[in-house]
Write an enzyme that holds these catalytic residues in place. Structure first.
Site: not given
Ligand SMILES: NC(=O)c1ccc[n+]([C@@H]2O[C@H](COP(=O)([O-])OP(=O)(O)OC[C@H]3O[C@@H](n4cnc5c(N)ncnc54)[C@H](O)[C@@H]3O)[C@@H](O)[C@H]2O)c1
Length: 285
Positions: A120, A141, A153, A192
């Site tokens: 992450s 990701h 991603e 994130n």
């Protein structure tokens, strides 16, 4: 080169669904975990999920059988990755553990194999030099739950080749995902960074005693139109993960502001890690 064989290392919260998603998309998948209980749970999940999709009329029996045949749950990293074109690593969010695993994968895998991390927050340039194939080590990701969430991603660090990025974008599309490409490494990638900002604020408000976690969730859902409140999402993604992410960040920056919030530390210490253990902020018994 064409990616047909995928190994998924780590069958936890993310890995078991990434593996099943790939199998449903026609890839040959091998999935492993060092924890045999987690691996058994992943097998049960695959069987139950496919059967449920058939019962609901979302998947034909033939397609479910095909997907099940496409996936093998194996006991070791060697058995999973020895003939893979792409390895997707989904183990605990800890740099030292990931570097050790990537060094091992570099020894096991053929020269053409791409080694992707589902981390992450950890950018692949921190892992790539543990291998002899930095151009093939990249962030890929996925989002939780990986069978449902469309976004992937792909983050192109300075060491990653254009071919690697192209193959990962193609693989993500073949898995039915909508990939986006980041041309630079940045902490938290895209999503994130937004998530972290909301979560920090939610935890701060809770720690200050401004409102209950239920009311903060209600406010964010009804006032911002988010499908889930920050505490519901913490339960889904894992409070242990949130703890490890903050600790990694703090170890790196030394900034006390990066330490996990008191609430996260308390929940982590009590083992109330969220949905996967039956209790987090909410109860899931
Ligand atoms: N949970 C999320 O919402 C989420 C979302 C996107 C990305 N991620 C990332 O995905 C990765 C995994 O997160 P998770 O939530 O699935 O964690 P998890 O703790 O649920 O699963 C990790 C699994 O890896 C296994 N494992 C550890 N070392 C191993 C090794 N050397 N070989 C094989 N298996 C090993 C563990 O037994 C565990 O079952 C992390 O890097 C995390 O940052 C998580």
């Amino acid at each position: 080169m064409e990616i047909t064989k995928i190994a998924v290392i780590g069958a936890g919260n993310m890995g078991h669904q990434i593996a099943l998603c790939a199998a449903l998309s026609g890839f040959q998948v091998k999935c492993t975990d060092t924890n045999t209980e987690i691996l058994d749970k992943a097998i049960r999940f695959a069987d139950d999920y496919l059967q449920e999709r058939v019962s609901k009329g979302k998947l034909s029996q033939e397609a479910a059988d095909q997907a099940r045949n496409n996936i093998a749950f194996v006991p070791t990293v060697e058995a999973a990755a020895a003939d893979a074109d792409l390895v997707i690593e989904a183990v605990i969010e800890n740099l030292a553990i990931k570097r050790k695993l990537f060094a091992q994968l570099d020894q096991i895998c053929p020269a053409h194999t791409i080694l992707a991390t589902n981390s992450s927050y950890i950018v692949s340039s921190k892992i790539a030099d543990a291998t002899t194939r930095a151009d093939k080590v990249c962030n890929m990701h996925f989002f939780n739950p990986a069978l449902v969430m469309k976004l992937v991603e792909v983050v192109q660090g300075p060491h990653v080749s254009a071919e690697t990025v192209e193959l990962l974008m193609e693989a993500a599309k073949k898995m039915g995902k909508t990939p986006v490409l980041l041309h630079k490494e940045i902490y938290g990638f895209l999503v994130n960074r937004f998530l972290q900002a909301t979560r920090q604020e939610a935890l701060k408000l809770l720690d200050m005693g401004v409102a209950s976690y239920e009311d903060i969730d209600t406010a964010v859902k009804n006032g911002l139109g988010y499908p889930m409140g920050p505490f519901q999402l913490l339960d889904l993604t894992g409070i242990d993960l949130a703890y490890h992410v903050s600790m990694e960040r703090y170890r790196e920056s030394g900034d006390p502001a990066d330490r996990p919030s008191p609430t996260v530390v308390e929940k982590f210490t009590k083992g109330e890690w969220g949905k996967k253990v039956g209790k987090g902020f909410y109860d899931y018994e």
